[in-house]
Design a protein around this motif. Structure first.
Motif, short mmCIF file in Angstrom:
data_model
loop_
_atom_site.label_atom_id
_atom_site.label_comp_id
_atom_site.label_asym_id
_atom_site.label_seq_id
_atom_site.Cartn_x
_atom_site.Cartn_y
_atom_site.Cartn_z
N GLU A 292 0.81 -1.21 0.00
CA GLU A 292 0.00 0.00 0.00
C GLU A 292 0.85 1.26 0.00
O GLU A 292 0.34 2.36 -0.22
N ILE A 293 2.17 1.12 0.31
CA ILE A 293 3.03 2.29 0.38
C ILE A 293 3.51 2.67 -1.02
O ILE A 293 3.99 1.81 -1.77
N VAL A 294 3.41 3.93 -1.33
CA VAL A 294 3.90 4.45 -2.60
C VAL A 294 5.28 5.02 -2.36
O VAL A 294 5.45 6.04 -1.67
N ARG A 295 6.29 4.34 -2.81
CA ARG A 295 7.67 4.76 -2.58
C ARG A 295 8.01 5.93 -3.51
O ARG A 295 7.59 5.97 -4.66
N PRO A 296 8.79 6.88 -3.01
CA PRO A 296 9.19 8.01 -3.86
C PRO A 296 10.13 7.54 -4.96
O PRO A 296 10.78 6.50 -4.85
N PHE A 297 10.19 8.35 -6.00
CA PHE A 297 11.06 7.99 -7.12
C PHE A 297 12.52 8.11 -6.71
O PHE A 297 13.37 7.34 -7.17
N ASP A 298 12.83 9.09 -5.85
CA ASP A 298 14.21 9.28 -5.41
C ASP A 298 14.68 8.09 -4.58
O ASP A 298 13.87 7.30 -4.06
N ILE A 299 16.01 8.00 -4.45
CA ILE A 299 16.58 6.94 -3.59
C ILE A 299 16.16 7.24 -2.16
O ILE A 299 16.43 8.32 -1.63
N PHE A 300 15.52 6.27 -1.50
CA PHE A 300 14.97 6.49 -0.17
C PHE A 300 16.03 6.14 0.87
O PHE A 300 17.00 5.45 0.60
N TYR A 301 15.80 6.63 2.09
CA TYR A 301 16.72 6.33 3.18
C TYR A 301 16.81 4.82 3.41
O TYR A 301 15.81 4.13 3.55
N GLY A 302 18.04 4.34 3.46
CA GLY A 302 18.26 2.90 3.67
C GLY A 302 18.35 2.12 2.38
O GLY A 302 18.77 0.96 2.41
N ASP A 303 17.95 2.72 1.25
CA ASP A 303 18.07 2.02 -0.02
C ASP A 303 19.53 1.92 -0.43
O ASP A 303 20.35 2.80 -0.14
N SER A 304 19.85 0.83 -1.09
CA SER A 304 21.23 0.64 -1.56
C SER A 304 21.26 0.71 -3.07
O SER A 304 20.28 0.38 -3.75
N LEU A 305 22.38 1.15 -3.57
CA LEU A 305 22.55 1.34 -5.01
C LEU A 305 23.93 0.85 -5.40
O LEU A 305 24.93 1.24 -4.78
N ARG A 306 24.00 -0.03 -6.38
CA ARG A 306 25.27 -0.57 -6.86
C ARG A 306 25.74 0.29 -8.02
O ARG A 306 25.03 0.45 -9.02
N ILE A 307 26.97 0.85 -7.90
CA ILE A 307 27.49 1.74 -8.94
C ILE A 307 28.88 1.28 -9.34
O ILE A 307 29.51 0.47 -8.65
N GLU A 308 29.36 1.86 -10.45
CA GLU A 308 30.73 1.62 -10.90
C GLU A 308 31.40 2.96 -11.12
O GLU A 308 30.82 3.89 -11.74
N ILE A 309 32.61 3.13 -10.61
CA ILE A 309 33.35 4.38 -10.74
C ILE A 309 33.82 4.54 -12.19
O ILE A 309 34.47 3.66 -12.74
N GLU A 310 33.44 5.70 -12.77
CA GLU A 310 33.86 5.99 -14.13
C GLU A 310 35.21 6.69 -14.14
O GLU A 310 36.15 6.26 -14.82
N ASN A 311 35.32 7.78 -13.39
CA ASN A 311 36.56 8.55 -13.33
C ASN A 311 36.76 9.02 -11.90
O ASN A 311 35.79 9.31 -11.18
#
Length: 271
Positions: free
Chosen positions: A153-172
């Motif tokens: 029932e919860i509508v999560r915001p589009f932005d990265i929410f508190y506690g969310d994790s994101l896997r990234i790769e360093i470009e430069n």
């Protein structure tokens, strides 16, 4: 009348003569039998003497062996007496050990009873633990079901929410090493000012550090390493390295202020 007496005397003399001859015959017969018996006895005596002369050495040998056996018997008897005396001494030493064994067995019985009581208590606690585990599992299942129902029932915001994790790769990596570019932008929910705690591997094997998004475009962003007062403390990063960013709340003290300390900052345990 005189002739009649003579005839009577002659008759009597003849009868006596006949009787004497008969007696002589009987005596000769007895004599022959006695002689035969004597000869038989002499023959048996000769055989007995020969047998006796054969047995005497054996008897002497057996007698010598018997005397030797008697000496050995006396020796063994003396050894037996000595062994009996020593055995009596060992039995005297064994009495305290027997008493000690009885005391130990008695104590062992008490320990066994105590062990049985502890085992019964352990079984009772194990049953209670099993019951509590089942109750906990039921409560956990109920919680997860309720959480799932509420989360739908919860509508999560589009932005990265508190506690969310994101896997990234360093470009430069920035020349000063205090920041890096990543192909993560507004389209991925990134916003300027977001603060993240950085995990370098799958597990928390190294000390984490913080980054703040200072520049964001649609398809990329720049993240600045914060909270490192000296160049020596800057973590080593390089292009192509993959990191896990976990968004954290804004800190009570600015990251760049002198009052900031890692003890006051949020860690992965606070998420």
């Amino acid at each position: 009348m005189g002739s009649s007496k003579l005839r009577d005397i002659q008759l009597a003399t003849g009868e006596e003569s006949n009787a004497s001859e008969a007696n002589m015959t009987a005596l000769f017969k007895i004599n022959r039998e006695l002689r035969k018996d004597l000869e038989s006895l002499n023959e048996e005596s000769d055989g007995a003497e020969e047998e006796l002369s054969f047995l005497v050495p054996k008897i002497q040998k057996v007698k010598a062996e018997l005397e030797l056996a008697l000496l050995e018997l006396e020796k063994e008897k003396s050894n037996l007496i000595d062994f009996t005396n020593r055995l009596s001494g060992e039995e005297a030493k064994l009495l305290p050990l027997t008493k000690q064994k009885e005391d130990i067995m008695s104590e062992f019985g008490l320990v066994g009873e105590e062990h049985q009581k502890i085992e019964q208590e352990w079984n009772r606690l194990d049953q209670n633990f099993s019951s509590l585990s089942r109750v906990r599992q039921v409560a956990l299942d109920s919680y997860l079901d309720a959480k799932k129902s509420l989360a739908e029932e919860i509508v999560r915001p589009f932005d990265i929410f508190y506690g969310d994790s994101l896997r990234i790769e360093i470009e430069n990596v920035a020349p000063n090493g205090r920041g890096f570019f990543s192909k993560t932008g507004e389209g991925d929910g990134m916003q300027k000012g977001f603060v993240f705690i950085v995990r370098t591997g799958e597990q928390w094997s190294e000390m984490p550090y913080y980054v703040r998004c200072t520049l964001v475009e649609k398809t990329y962003s720049f993240l600045e390493i914060i909270g490192q007062e000296t160049q020596k403390n800057i973590p080593s990063i390089q292009a192509g390295e993959k990191l896990t960013l976990i968004r954290t709340a804004e800190l009570s003290n600015p990251i760049d202020s002198p009052d900031f300390s890692e003890e006051k900052s949020l860690s992965h345990h606070d998420l």
